[in-house]
Design a protein around this motif. Structure first.
Motif, PDB file in Angstrom:
ATOM      1  N   GLY A 112      10.204   8.397  14.583  1.00 34.27           N
ATOM      2  CA  GLY A 112       8.823   8.863  14.502  1.00 34.27           C
ATOM      3  C   GLY A 112       8.435   9.496  13.183  1.00 34.27           C
ATOM      4  O   GLY A 112       7.256   9.796  12.941  1.00 34.27           O
ATOM      5  N   ASP A 113       9.418   9.694  12.282  1.00 37.47           N
ATOM      6  CA  ASP A 113       9.122  10.269  10.975  1.00 37.47           C
ATOM      7  C   ASP A 113       8.515   9.188  10.085  1.00 37.47           C
ATOM      8  O   ASP A 113       9.182   8.225   9.702  1.00 37.47           O
ATOM      9  CB  ASP A 113      10.415  10.810  10.351  1.00 37.47           C
ATOM     10  N   THR A 114       7.250   9.329   9.772  1.00 38.38           N
ATOM     11  CA  THR A 114       6.551   8.336   8.932  1.00 38.38           C
ATOM     12  C   THR A 114       6.114   8.934   7.592  1.00 38.38           C
ATOM     13  O   THR A 114       5.204   8.429   6.952  1.00 38.38           O
ATOM     14  CB  THR A 114       5.324   7.777   9.669  1.00 38.38           C
ATOM     15  N   SER A 115       6.753  10.015   7.194  1.00 42.31           N
ATOM     16  CA  SER A 115       6.353  10.694   5.960  1.00 42.31           C
ATOM     17  C   SER A 115       6.559   9.788   4.747  1.00 42.31           C
ATOM     18  O   SER A 115       7.440   8.934   4.719  1.00 42.31           O
ATOM     19  CB  SER A 115       7.161  11.982   5.779  1.00 42.31           C
ATOM     20  N   VAL A 116       5.702   9.980   3.750  1.00 41.42           N
ATOM     21  CA  VAL A 116       5.742   9.188   2.520  1.00 41.42           C
ATOM     22  C   VAL A 116       6.160  10.107   1.372  1.00 41.42           C
ATOM     23  O   VAL A 116       5.545  11.158   1.173  1.00 41.42           O
ATOM     24  CB  VAL A 116       4.367   8.559   2.217  1.00 41.42           C
ATOM     25  N   PRO A 117       7.201   9.758   0.617  1.00 43.88           N
ATOM     26  CA  PRO A 117       7.647  10.639  -0.471  1.00 43.88           C
ATOM     27  C   PRO A 117       6.562  10.866  -1.515  1.00 43.88           C
ATOM     28  O   PRO A 117       5.884   9.923  -1.946  1.00 43.88           O
ATOM     29  CB  PRO A 117       8.833   9.874  -1.072  1.00 43.88           C
ATOM     30  N   ASP A 118       6.412  12.113  -1.934  1.00 48.99           N
ATOM     31  CA  ASP A 118       5.415  12.434  -2.951  1.00 48.99           C
ATOM     32  C   ASP A 118       5.688  11.699  -4.258  1.00 48.99           C
ATOM     33  O   ASP A 118       4.758  11.306  -4.971  1.00 48.99           O
ATOM     34  CB  ASP A 118       5.398  13.943  -3.213  1.00 48.99           C
ATOM     35  N   GLU A 119       6.978  11.508  -4.583  1.00 46.13           N
ATOM     36  CA  GLU A 119       7.287  10.929  -5.890  1.00 46.13           C
ATOM     37  C   GLU A 119       6.874   9.466  -6.023  1.00 46.13           C
ATOM     38  O   GLU A 119       6.805   8.940  -7.140  1.00 46.13           O
ATOM     39  CB  GLU A 119       8.772  11.091  -6.230  1.00 46.13           C
ATOM     40  N   LYS A 136       4.064   8.229  -5.870  1.00 47.96           N
ATOM     41  CA  LYS A 136       2.828   8.096  -6.643  1.00 47.96           C
ATOM     42  C   LYS A 136       3.096   8.012  -8.141  1.00 47.96           C
ATOM     43  O   LYS A 136       2.198   7.672  -8.926  1.00 47.96           O
ATOM     44  CB  LYS A 136       1.882   9.260  -6.340  1.00 47.96           C
ATOM     45  N   ASN A 137       4.331   8.310  -8.548  1.00 50.69           N
ATOM     46  CA  ASN A 137       4.691   8.248  -9.963  1.00 50.69           C
ATOM     47  C   ASN A 137       5.060   6.838 -10.424  1.00 50.69           C
ATOM     48  O   ASN A 137       5.306   6.634 -11.618  1.00 50.69           O
ATOM     49  CB  ASN A 137       5.873   9.173 -10.241  1.00 50.69           C
ATOM     50  N   TYR A 138       5.090   5.890  -9.481  1.00 53.22           N
ATOM     51  CA  TYR A 138       5.550   4.542  -9.815  1.00 53.22           C
ATOM     52  C   TYR A 138       4.499   3.520  -9.393  1.00 53.22           C
ATOM     53  O   TYR A 138       3.932   3.609  -8.304  1.00 53.22           O
ATOM     54  CB  TYR A 138       6.874   4.250  -9.112  1.00 53.22           C
ATOM     55  N   LEU A 194      -1.368   2.664  -0.421  1.00 53.00           N
ATOM     56  CA  LEU A 194      -0.649   3.893  -0.109  1.00 53.00           C
ATOM     57  C   LEU A 194      -0.661   4.852  -1.291  1.00 53.00           C
ATOM     58  O   LEU A 194      -0.850   6.062  -1.128  1.00 53.00           O
ATOM     59  CB  LEU A 194       0.792   3.554   0.274  1.00 53.00           C
ATOM     60  N   ARG A 195      -0.502   4.327  -2.495  1.00 48.38           N
ATOM     61  CA  ARG A 195      -0.525   5.190  -3.679  1.00 48.38           C
ATOM     62  C   ARG A 195      -1.903   5.841  -3.834  1.00 48.38           C
ATOM     63  O   ARG A 195      -2.003   7.027  -4.163  1.00 48.38           O
ATOM     64  CB  ARG A 195      -0.217   4.365  -4.936  1.00 48.38           C
ATOM     65  N   LEU A 196      -2.966   5.063  -3.592  1.00 48.55           N
ATOM     66  CA  LEU A 196      -4.317   5.610  -3.721  1.00 48.55           C
ATOM     67  C   LEU A 196      -4.593   6.709  -2.703  1.00 48.55           C
ATOM     68  O   LEU A 196      -5.364   7.635  -2.968  1.00 48.55           O
ATOM     69  CB  LEU A 196      -5.346   4.485  -3.572  1.00 48.55           C
ATOM     70  N   ALA A 197      -3.951   6.590  -1.532  1.00 45.62           N
ATOM     71  CA  ALA A 197      -4.179   7.571  -0.465  1.00 45.62           C
ATOM     72  C   ALA A 197      -3.430   8.876  -0.706  1.00 45.62           C
ATOM     73  O   ALA A 197      -3.723   9.880  -0.065  1.00 45.62           O
ATOM     74  CB  ALA A 197      -3.758   6.974   0.875  1.00 45.62           C
ATOM     75  N   GLN A 198      -2.453   8.850  -1.613  1.00 48.36           N
ATOM     76  CA  GLN A 198      -1.653  10.066  -1.848  1.00 48.36           C
ATOM     77  C   GLN A 198      -2.405  11.080  -2.686  1.00 48.36           C
ATOM     78  O   GLN A 198      -3.170  10.742  -3.567  1.00 48.36           O
ATOM     79  CB  GLN A 198      -0.331   9.686  -2.527  1.00 48.36           C
TER      80      GLN A 198
END
Length: 405
Positions: free
Chosen positions: A380-387, A389-391, A401-405
Motif C-alpha cells: 500500500g506504500d505508493t510514495s514517490v521519492p522527492d529526488e 524531480k531532479n531527473y 509525475l514530475r510535474l505533479a511533484q
C-alpha cells in the motif's frame, strides 16, 4: 561423439579431470543415473575445495524499481510504466535497508531492478556516490548486463562507457541476472530478446571483466528450452570464462511459473540436482557453484552440497522477484549454518570475491533472528521519492509525475 563410448567411460573421463563437449554433456544429462552425476560433481567440488568449507554471504537483495518496459513473460515481479503498484525506492529507503543489513553483519547490496525509462544514468551515479559517501566500505553488487544495456540505450553511450562511469560512481561488481538461457530462440519465446540478446549479455559481461570487475553467472532453466539449449548456455559461459576468468560463481535456479504470463510447470527437485551436477561437470573453469535454496528450499539446498555446490549463496534478508512468482523460502544465518554443518561441512562467511571473512556472525554477537524475508516496500506504500524531480523523465506517465511533484 563416438556412439560406442559408454556412460562409464564418460564418467571415467570426468573423474580424471577431462573436459566434456556438448554431445558428451547431453549424453550424461540424459542417460547417467542421478547418483552417478552427483558423485562426479561432488568429486570435482572436492578437488577444488578439499577443506570441506562451504561459504555463504550476508547481503540484501534490493530491487530499486519494479517498473519495466521489457515485459518478460516469465516475470511476475514487473509492472508496466504508470501502473498503480509501480514504485521507485528513495535514496533514504535504500539507506535504511543498508543500515538493517549492516546490523546483521552484512556488507553488500545486490541491487537490481526493472528497466525503468524514467531513471537516467545520473540517477544511478548519484545513488552509488551517496551510498559510498555514507558507507565507504559497503559493496555494491549491482545492475545486470541487461540493465547496463538499458542504461546505455537511454544515455546513448556505449556499454563500456556506462560501465566506466558506474565504476567511477562506486560500482564494485555485477550480478548475473538477465541471462535466463543464452540462446536467442529461447529468449524470443520468453520475450526477453529485446532486453538483451545472448551475444549482448555475454559481450557486456566480457566488457565488465575487461574493466576489472568480477561478476557472477546464472541460468534460469525449466521454461521453454531444450536439453541441448541448456547445455549450450553452459558451454557459452565456459568459453567466456576461458577468455576472461572474470566469473566468481555460477547459480542455476528453476523457472517459477506462478502468477506469470507464461505459466507452465516448475521443474522437479531431481531435475534441479541433475542440472546442478551437470553444471559442475561442464563449468570446469568455475571455482564456485551456489545452491539455490531460495527456489528449492533449505533441504534441497542442503542436498546440493552433495551435487557439486560449495556455496549456500546469500542470507538475502529481502527478496521480491522469486516471491512474486510463488516461492517464499527463507533461511537466516543460523539456519544456513545448521544445514551446512548437518551435511558435514564447515561454514564460513565470504564476500563477493569469495575471500573468507570469518566464522558465523551469530556466534560472535547477538543478531536478531530473521524468520521471514523483507519486501521492497510495505503493501500500500505508493510514495514517490522527492529526488526523482531532479531527473528528466522519458515516459508520458513519468513526465506527468514530475510535474505533479
Amino acid at each position: 561423439m563416438d556412439s560406442d563410448v559408454t556412460i562409464q567411460q564418460l564418467a571415467d573421463k570426468v573423474a580424471a579431470g577431462g573436459r566434456v563437449d556438448r554431445a558428451e554433456a547431453l549424453r550424461l544429462y540424459r542417460e547417467a543415473p542421478t547418483m552417478l552425476l552427483g558423485w562426479l560433481a561432488d568429486g570435482i567440488r572436492a578437488r577444488k575445495h578439499p577443506s570441506r568449507t562451504v561459504t555463504y554471504i550476508i547481503d540484501r537483495n534490493v530491487n530499486y524499481t519494479n517498473l519495466c518496459v521489457a515485459r518478460c513473460n516469465f516475470c511476475a515481479f514487473y509492472r508496466p510504466v504508470g501502473h498503480g503498484d509501480g514504485y521507485v525506492l528513495s535514496f533514504d529507503e535504500i539507506f535504511r535497508k543498508i543500515d538493517e543489513t549492516v546490523a546483521v553483519g552484512g556488507h553488500q547490496l545486490l541491487l537490481q531492478g526493472g528497466h525503468n525509462p524514467d531513471l537516467p544514468l545520473a540517477w544511478y551515479e548519484d545513488l552509488f556516490r551517496a551510498v559510498k559517501a555514507r558507507y565507504p566500505d559497503f559493496k555494491l553488487h549491482a545492475l545486470s548486463p541487461s540493465e547496463v544495456l538499458h542504461i546505455s540505450r537511454l544515455s546513448k553511450l556505449s556499454t563500456p562507457e556506462v560501465i566506466a562511469r558506474l565504476i567511477a560512481a562506486g560500482l564494485d561488481s555485477i550480478p548475473g541476472g538477465g541471462a535466463e538461457i543464452l540462446v536467442d530462440r529461447v529468449r524470443k519465446l520468453l520475450n526477453c530478446y529485446s532486453k538483451s540478446t545472448a551475444d549482448e549479455w555475454l559481450r557486456i559481461m566480457g566488457e565488465a571483466h575487461d574493466a576489472g570487475l568480477r561478476t557472477t553467472a546464472t541460468m534460469m532453466y525449466g521454461s521453454v528450452e531444450t536439453d541441448e539449449e541448456r547445455i549450450e548456455h553452459l558451454v557459452r559461459l565456459r568459453e567466456l570464462q576461458d577468455r576472461t576468468g572474470g566469473f566468481t560463481a555460477f547459480i542455476a535456479w528453476s523457472y517459477q511459473p506462478e502468477h506469470t504470463e507464461l505459466g507452465l510447470h516448475e521443474a522437479t527437485g531431481v531435475d534441479y540436482l541433475r542440472t546442478l551436477a551437470l553444471a559442475r561437470i561442464v563449468l570446469d573453469n568455475f571455482e564456485n557453484l551456489q545452491a539455490s535454496w531460495v527456489t528449492q528450499g533449505g533441504k534441497v539446498g542442503q542436498l546440493s552440497l552433495a551435487f557439486g555446490a560449495n556455496d549456500m549463496g546469500s542470507v538475502m534478508i529481502e527478496e521480491n522477484v522469486v516471491r512474486a512468482a510463488g516461492a517464499s523460502y527463507c533461511m537466516d544465518e543460523v539456519e544456513i549454518v545448521e544445514n551446512v554443518e548437518d551435511a558435514g561441512f564447515v561454514p564460513k562467511r565470504r564476500n563477493m570475491h569469495y575471500e573468507i571473512l570469518g566464522d558465523p556472525i551469530f556466534r560472535e554477537r547477538n543478531v536478531p533472528r530473521m524468520l521471514s524475508l523483507a519486501t521492497a516496500r510495505a503493501e500500500g506504500d505508493t510514495s514517490v521519492p522527492d529526488e526523482l524531480k531532479n531527473y528528466p523523465a522519458r515516459s508520458r506517465q513519468g513526465k506527468a509525475l514530475r510535474l505533479a511533484q
